[in-house]
Write an enzyme that holds these catalytic residues in place. Structure first.
Site, PDB file in Angstrom:
ATOM      1  N   HIS A 113      42.156   8.794   9.039  1.00 19.68           N
ATOM      2  CA  HIS A 113      42.222  10.143   9.255  1.00 19.68           C
ATOM      3  C   HIS A 113      40.277  10.441   8.558  1.00 19.68           C
ATOM      4  O   HIS A 113      39.438  11.419   8.692  1.00 19.68           O
ATOM      5  CB  HIS A 113      42.960  11.493   8.898  1.00 19.68           C
ATOM      6  CG  HIS A 113      44.226  10.809   9.781  1.00 19.68           C
ATOM      7  ND1 HIS A 113      44.177  11.962  10.826  1.00 19.68           N
ATOM      8  CD2 HIS A 113      45.261  10.696   9.476  1.00 19.68           C
ATOM      9  CE1 HIS A 113      45.641  11.708  11.905  1.00 19.68           C
ATOM     10  NE2 HIS A 113      45.964  10.536  10.643  1.00 19.68           N
ATOM     11  N   LYS A 140      41.461   7.241  16.271  1.00 20.31           N
ATOM     12  CA  LYS A 140      41.571   8.035  16.182  1.00 20.31           C
ATOM     13  C   LYS A 140      40.087   8.307  16.249  1.00 20.31           C
ATOM     14  O   LYS A 140      39.667   8.363  17.252  1.00 20.31           O
ATOM     15  CB  LYS A 140      42.137   7.926  14.913  1.00 20.31           C
ATOM     16  CG  LYS A 140      43.617   8.529  14.221  1.00 20.31           C
ATOM     17  CD  LYS A 140      43.853   8.852  13.710  1.00 20.31           C
ATOM     18  CE  LYS A 140      45.677   8.915  13.306  1.00 20.31           C
ATOM     19  NZ  LYS A 140      46.166   7.758  14.203  1.00 20.31           N
ATOM     20  N   SER A 191      47.225  13.376   6.457  1.00 22.21           N
ATOM     21  CA  SER A 191      47.587  13.710   7.879  1.00 22.21           C
ATOM     22  C   SER A 191      48.116  15.636   8.740  1.00 22.21           C
ATOM     23  O   SER A 191      47.295  16.213   8.976  1.00 22.21           O
ATOM     24  CB  SER A 191      48.099  12.737   9.353  1.00 22.21           C
ATOM     25  OG  SER A 191      49.276  12.580   8.404  1.00 22.21           O
TER      26      SER A 191
END
Length: 386
Positions: free
Chosen positions: A207, A239, A179
């Protein structure tokens, strides 16, 4: 008489002196590429809303319809009366999306990582974690009470050496996309090592989902791997999915084991069902609108080319996360403030989030950014990092 336990002033002053004090800014309005912050409009380059779905009209409409049908609160834990048809449908759709037998929803990614690792390991076992893993993965390993070892970042040979001396059951744990660096775990080599040593393998692809792979299947799809290769796969929904929550996907027996043993699943209230409905909509958009991933990659290439021409110290990443290494925390803060004054919100990431001496600007991209905004950011960086 004053209780010294509550005397935090000295610690807080030291954080200020070390340029490590953190402050919140208040955002008014929905998430997007422009944000209203303290009465100013800022171009947002620090969000994890990689596909621009956090305020997508179809996702918002599904959320509103979900409230009309299911109300607001989850009511109870999944194992009591909180597991709705919306939750169940989303779990089935996430399982199909990831190519796995089943999926299980958690309230947050942090809770998923704590719950899964501590449910599968105990005293006498071994957990091996990449040194730059997310805090939730590290905390999950510590909570499990297994022997805890960290291997050097993405270094397969160090992992091999530590696996060869692992006691009890061994579990290898890693982010899929890191990240703060934006680089990828060396998954094919890790799969091979786990198989050789009869170890478990857990990948948190928070991610990577939505961003990597032809269909947005993340780092596992990027490397052409399967459930047999990566048996424990974790993803977050806040996300690229643009909503909230998390899930773990894997075999039938894995999910049943977690339902029985994962304390952060058993002993917490279920996500609102309306959020599950919103996520079902975002999953449909994520899969059907491949132009979002294509746009994202075009923007990333444009940025990297321009940044390299300026001589900026980029890190080895082709993902939405594009950090610029600064080094000293005060310099990173000053650069972030200079960008803010020019109308760009880019976070300065400092220890302990990253190792000492590696403070950075963490620039993140959304499919909703434009080429003109990327070019304007590059111009602003030239002034912030002369």
């Amino acid at each position: 008489m004053a209780n010294n336990f509550y005397d935090f002033a000295g610690q807080l002053r030291q954080l200020e002196r070390d340029n490590l004090y953190r402050r919140r800014r208040v955002v008014d309005g929905p998430q997007g590429i422009t944000l209203n912050v303290d009465g100013r409009q800022l171009i947002n380059f620090c969000s994890n809303d990689y596909l621009g779905l956090a305020n997508h009209p179809e996702v918002a409409a599904a959320f509103k319809a979900g409230v009309d049908r299911f109300g607001v609160g989850g009511g109870s834990a999944h194992l009591i009366c909180g597991h709705s048809s919306a939750h169940h449908a989303l779990e089935e759709e996430l399982a199909a999306f990831t190519g796995r037998e089943r999926a299980l929803l958690f309230s947050t990614g942090y809770m998923a990582n704590l719950g899964v690792i501590s449910a599968l390991l105990g005293r006498g076992d071994t957990v091996l974690e990449d040194r730059l893993n997310h805090a939730s993965l590290l905390d999950g390993g510590l909570l499990s009470r297994a022997r805890f070892q960290r291997y050097r970042h993405v270094e397969v040979e160090d992992l091999r050496a530590k696996l060869s001396t692992a006691a009890g059951k061994a579990l290898v744990v890693s982010d899929g996309v890191f990240s703060m660096d934006g680089d990828l775990a060396p998954l094919p080599a890790m799969v091979e090592l786990a198989e050789q040593h009869h170890a478990g393998l857990l990948i948190d692809d928070a991610h990577g989902f939505g961003v990597l792979g032809k269909n947005g299947g993340g780092v596992v799809e990027h490397f052409g791997l399967s459930q047999d290769d990566v048996p424990i796969l974790i993803g977050t929904l806040g996300k690229a999915f643009g909503t909230f929550g998390a899930f773990v996907a894997g075999s039938e027996d894995l999910i049943e084991m977690l339902i029985q043993k994962a304390r952060s699943y058993v002993f917490t209230t279920a996500l609102p069902a309306a959020l599950a409905e919103a996520t079902r909509a975002s999953l449909r958009v994520l899969q059907s609108e491949s132009w979002r991933r294509e746009q994202l990659q075009n923007l990333i290439r444009r940025f990297r080319q321009g940044a390299q021409q300026q001589g900026l110290q980029l890190m080895d990443s082709f993902t939405s996360i594009q950090p610029i290494l600064i080094g000293e925390s005060g310099q990173a803060l000053a650069a972030s403030q200079c960008l803010l004054e020019q109308g760009f919100w880019v976070s300065a990431i400092r220890p302990p989030t990253v190792p000492p001496g590696s403070a950075r600007l963490r620039i993140t991209f959304s499919a909703n950014h434009t080429e003109q905004q990327v070019d304007a950011l590059l111009d602003a960086l030239a002034k912030a990092l002369p």
